[in-house]
Design a protein around this motif. Structure first.
Motif, PDB file in Angstrom:
ATOM      1  N   ALA A 218      28.385  91.250   6.693  1.00 23.33           N
ATOM      2  CA  ALA A 218      29.590  91.523   5.903  1.00 23.33           C
ATOM      3  C   ALA A 218      30.828  91.633   6.775  1.00 23.33           C
ATOM      4  O   ALA A 218      31.932  91.855   6.267  1.00 23.33           O
ATOM      5  N   GLY A 219      30.675  91.485   8.085  1.00 24.34           N
ATOM      6  CA  GLY A 219      31.805  91.566   8.994  1.00 24.34           C
ATOM      7  C   GLY A 219      32.276  92.975   9.269  1.00 24.34           C
ATOM      8  O   GLY A 219      33.391  93.182   9.766  1.00 24.34           O
ATOM      9  N   GLU A 220      31.423  93.974   8.971  1.00 26.12           N
ATOM     10  CA  GLU A 220      31.807  95.368   9.180  1.00 26.12           C
ATOM     11  C   GLU A 220      31.731  95.783  10.650  1.00 26.12           C
ATOM     12  O   GLU A 220      32.373  96.746  11.057  1.00 26.12           O
ATOM     13  N   PHE A 221      30.893  95.092  11.420  1.00 24.95           N
ATOM     14  CA  PHE A 221      30.717  95.442  12.828  1.00 24.95           C
ATOM     15  C   PHE A 221      31.256  94.347  13.734  1.00 24.95           C
ATOM     16  O   PHE A 221      31.031  93.163  13.495  1.00 24.95           O
ATOM     17  N   ASP A 222      31.941  94.749  14.797  1.00 23.73           N
ATOM     18  CA  ASP A 222      32.263  93.840  15.891  1.00 23.73           C
ATOM     19  C   ASP A 222      31.237  94.001  17.014  1.00 23.73           C
ATOM     20  O   ASP A 222      30.847  93.034  17.659  1.00 23.73           O
ATOM     21  N   ALA A 223      30.839  95.261  17.248  1.00 21.45           N
ATOM     22  CA  ALA A 223      29.863  95.563  18.290  1.00 21.45           C
ATOM     23  C   ALA A 223      29.021  96.748  17.836  1.00 21.45           C
ATOM     24  O   ALA A 223      29.556  97.733  17.305  1.00 21.45           O
ATOM     25  N   ALA A 224      27.723  96.652  18.052  1.00 20.59           N
ATOM     26  CA  ALA A 224      26.832  97.728  17.619  1.00 20.59           C
ATOM     27  C   ALA A 224      25.580  97.737  18.477  1.00 20.59           C
ATOM     28  O   ALA A 224      25.076  96.684  18.878  1.00 20.59           O
ATOM     29  N   THR A 225      25.087  98.922  18.775  1.00 14.66           N
ATOM     30  CA  THR A 225      23.828  99.008  19.494  1.00 14.66           C
ATOM     31  C   THR A 225      22.740  98.329  18.666  1.00 14.66           C
ATOM     32  O   THR A 225      22.813  98.268  17.435  1.00 14.66           O
ATOM     33  N   TYR A 226      21.714  97.815  19.371  1.00 13.55           N
ATOM     34  CA  TYR A 226      20.673  97.069  18.642  1.00 13.55           C
ATOM     35  C   TYR A 226      19.461  96.927  19.539  1.00 13.55           C
ATOM     36  O   TYR A 226      19.503  97.203  20.749  1.00 13.55           O
ATOM     37  N   TRP A 227      18.361  96.507  18.938  1.00 11.82           N
ATOM     38  CA  TRP A 227      17.110  96.260  19.647  1.00 11.82           C
ATOM     39  C   TRP A 227      16.945  94.763  19.890  1.00 11.82           C
ATOM     40  O   TRP A 227      17.308  93.939  19.051  1.00 11.82           O
ATOM     41  N   SER A 228      16.356  94.410  21.009  1.00 11.89           N
ATOM     42  CA  SER A 228      16.222  92.990  21.366  1.00 11.89           C
ATOM     43  C   SER A 228      15.369  92.221  20.351  1.00 11.89           C
ATOM     44  O   SER A 228      15.724  91.100  19.958  1.00 11.89           O
ATOM     45  N   GLY A 229      14.238  92.792  19.931  1.00 12.00           N
ATOM     46  CA  GLY A 229      13.400  92.086  18.951  1.00 12.00           C
ATOM     47  C   GLY A 229      14.124  91.856  17.646  1.00 12.00           C
ATOM     48  O   GLY A 229      14.012  90.787  17.030  1.00 12.00           O
ATOM     49  N   SER A 230      14.873  92.855  17.212  1.00 15.83           N
ATOM     50  CA  SER A 230      15.654  92.718  15.977  1.00 15.83           C
ATOM     51  C   SER A 230      16.744  91.671  16.145  1.00 15.83           C
ATOM     52  O   SER A 230      17.015  90.879  15.226  1.00 15.83           O
ATOM     53  N   ALA A 231      17.377  91.657  17.315  1.00 17.09           N
ATOM     54  CA  ALA A 231      18.408  90.655  17.568  1.00 17.09           C
ATOM     55  C   ALA A 231      17.829  89.253  17.500  1.00 17.09           C
ATOM     56  O   ALA A 231      18.458  88.330  16.954  1.00 17.09           O
ATOM     57  N   SER A 232      16.627  89.087  18.027  1.00 23.12           N
ATOM     58  CA  SER A 232      15.962  87.781  17.961  1.00 23.12           C
ATOM     59  C   SER A 232      15.801  87.334  16.516  1.00 23.12           C
ATOM     60  O   SER A 232      16.066  86.177  16.165  1.00 23.12           O
ATOM     61  N   ARG A 233      15.372  88.266  15.656  1.00 29.40           N
ATOM     62  CA  ARG A 233      15.192  87.924  14.239  1.00 29.40           C
ATOM     63  C   ARG A 233      16.528  87.660  13.561  1.00 29.40           C
ATOM     64  O   ARG A 233      16.644  86.749  12.732  1.00 29.40           O
ATOM     65  N   SER A 234      17.534  88.453  13.891  1.00 25.18           N
ATOM     66  CA  SER A 234      18.848  88.274  13.264  1.00 25.18           C
ATOM     67  C   SER A 234      19.457  86.931  13.640  1.00 25.18           C
ATOM     68  O   SER A 234      20.061  86.247  12.803  1.00 25.18           O
ATOM     69  N   ILE A 235      19.302  86.547  14.899  1.00 23.13           N
ATOM     70  CA  ILE A 235      19.805  85.247  15.341  1.00 23.13           C
ATOM     71  C   ILE A 235      19.048  84.121  14.640  1.00 23.13           C
ATOM     72  O   ILE A 235      19.646  83.141  14.171  1.00 23.13           O
ATOM     73  N   ALA A 236      17.716  84.272  14.525  1.00 20.82           N
ATOM     74  CA  ALA A 236      16.905  83.263  13.843  1.00 20.82           C
ATOM     75  C   ALA A 236      17.297  83.134  12.380  1.00 20.82           C
ATOM     76  O   ALA A 236      17.184  82.058  11.787  1.00 20.82           O
ATOM     77  N   ALA A 237      17.776  84.247  11.800  1.00 27.50           N
ATOM     78  CA  ALA A 237      18.192  84.232  10.397  1.00 27.50           C
ATOM     79  C   ALA A 237      19.595  83.666  10.210  1.00 27.50           C
ATOM     80  O   ALA A 237      20.054  83.516   9.071  1.00 27.50           O
ATOM     81  N   GLY A 238      20.283  83.366  11.323  1.00 28.59           N
ATOM     82  CA  GLY A 238      21.586  82.716  11.233  1.00 28.59           C
ATOM     83  C   GLY A 238      22.793  83.622  11.407  1.00 28.59           C
ATOM     84  O   GLY A 238      23.929  83.156  11.259  1.00 28.59           O
ATOM     85  N   LEU A 239      22.571  84.896  11.740  1.00 27.63           N
ATOM     86  CA  LEU A 239      23.725  85.760  11.959  1.00 27.63           C
ATOM     87  C   LEU A 239      24.462  85.349  13.238  1.00 27.63           C
ATOM     88  O   LEU A 239      23.824  85.061  14.256  1.00 27.63           O
ATOM     89  N   PRO A 240      25.794  85.345  13.223  1.00 23.85           N
ATOM     90  CA  PRO A 240      26.579  84.923  14.401  1.00 23.85           C
ATOM     91  C   PRO A 240      26.699  86.057  15.409  1.00 23.85           C
ATOM     92  O   PRO A 240      27.763  86.669  15.571  1.00 23.85           O
ATOM     93  N   ILE A 241      25.607  86.362  16.099  1.00 22.58           N
ATOM     94  CA  ILE A 241      25.628  87.471  17.034  1.00 22.58           C
ATOM     95  C   ILE A 241      25.113  87.030  18.403  1.00 22.58           C
ATOM     96  O   ILE A 241      24.433  86.004  18.523  1.00 22.58           O
ATOM     97  N   GLU A 242      25.417  87.823  19.407  1.00 28.62           N
ATOM     98  CA  GLU A 242      24.900  87.632  20.753  1.00 28.62           C
ATOM     99  C   GLU A 242      24.432  88.998  21.257  1.00 28.62           C
ATOM    100  O   GLU A 242      25.173  89.980  21.195  1.00 28.62           O
ATOM    101  N   PHE A 243      23.187  89.045  21.705  1.00 28.82           N
ATOM    102  CA  PHE A 243      22.640  90.276  22.276  1.00 28.82           C
ATOM    103  C   PHE A 243      23.053  90.336  23.740  1.00 28.82           C
ATOM    104  O   PHE A 243      22.902  89.372  24.477  1.00 28.82           O
TER     105      PHE A 243
END
Length: 346
Positions: A218-243
């Protein structure tokens, strides 16, 4: 499809369909965390005849309580390595029969020899997956990907920052940001001051991967703490993020699979654990977005652009990772009181 056709040949041979050899094993884990994947459980049952029933916990303390109050109820339990010594000392889990887990020979030595998983020459948890707690950024919000934790404190990101609502994680992130050892925080006042400065930056706290994804999409976050495994899934799902694994380092964690001392179905439990660290299982789970595997062969076989190889496979990343160690109840209480005080003051 290989998921449904076979298990790796390293699984112990069991006569399919023979109820004499078939057991029902009970697995205690977080919900949706690998062991309960439908295709993986189905493949295991088809190959061994054993059925798998899952029960879930919502915190490590709940996991320990379930084992204490339900002896004999579980056959395999997922334990973060920092809680393995406590479970072992209380007699909740027994030593692993290494000869019953053939795939152990391919587990990375540094993980297999982890101090928290071993005691008095015995292995009490089979290394399963590992990963990092750090932060991720919305790539649409940055012309250049930041390399420092200070992005969370940058006034330009005020109201667009988030951290998980977890006292331990918050203190450890602030410890990294103040140049301290996450396992030996000597200046808690510096941590408190750093977190106090962070509070005006925070849009909201997140509690689950689903929460995080919704806020980020939803564009609510610019930067947020996160877990590497979750980031892998989020990237695979198409979210425009970089861990990001920043200059200050990251928090490392290791999850193991243990067998409760009171399990009456240890043979079937070992077969299930052996499947959970099999390259076939890891390869298919990686396609769905998984934490880094403990099996060195599996890790080496990942494509070069795979998240767990591209990010966690970098020796420089490992070198600046601080792996979590057990924390005393007194320290945990102090961190919780600090965190509650900070939130109440907002």
């Amino acid at each position: 499809m290989k998921r449904k056709l076979f298990l790796a040949s390293t699984l112990a041979a069991v006569t399919i369909g023979s109820t004499v050899y078939a057991d029902e094993i009970r697995v205690l884990n977080w919900q949706g965390y690998g062991t309960d994947l439908g295709w993986a459980v189905e493949a295991f049952t088809n190959a061994t005849g054993h059925t798998v029933v899952h029960e879930y916990f919502n915190s490590e303390q709940e996991m320990l309580t379930k084992m204490r109050t339900n002896p004999g109820a579980y056959d395999v339990v997922l334990i973060n390595s920092i809680y393995t010594p406590q479970a072992q000392t209380e007699g909740l889990i027994g030593p692993i029969d290494k000869s019953a887990v053939a795939n152990l020979t391919d587990v990375a030595p540094n993980l297999l020899e982890n101090d928290q998983l071993n005691a008095a020459g015995e292995l009490y948890g089979v290394p399963w997956v590992w990963g990092l707690t750090s932060f991720a950024v919305n790539t649409n919000a940055f012309d250049e990907i930041p390399t420092s934790l200070e992005v969370l404190w940058d006034p330009a990101n005020e109201g667009k920052v988030s951290i998980r609502d977890d006292a331990m994680e918050a203190v450890q992130i602030a410890a990294l940001a103040t140049g301290q050892d996450i396992n030996n925080v000597e200046d808690l006042e510096a941590v408190k001051a750093k977190l106090t400065a962070l509070m005006p930056q925070i849009k909201t706290y997140w509690g689950s991967e689903n929460d995080w994804n919704q806020f980020m999409s939803a564009g609510e976050f610019d930067a947020a703490t996160y877990w590497s495994g979750s980031a892998s899934r989020s990237i695979a799902a198409g979210l425009p993020i970089e861990f990001v694994v920043p200059d200050e380092g990251a928090i490392g964690w290791l999850d193991g699979l243990s067998v409760p001392a009171t399990s009456a179905k240890k043979d079937a439990a070992y077969q299930f654990i052996n499947w959970m660290i099999d390259p076939v299982f890891y390869a298919d789970w990686a396609a769905d977005g998984a934490p880094a595997p403990s099996n060195a062969k599996s890790a080496a076989a990942l494509p070069d652009d795979a998240f767990n190889k591209r990010v966690l496979g970098d020796p420089a990343v490992v070198a600046r990772t601080q792996f979590m160690q057990p924390v005393s109840d007194e320290t945990r209480k102090a961190y919780l009181e600090l965190w509650q005080e900070l939130k109440a003051a907002q």
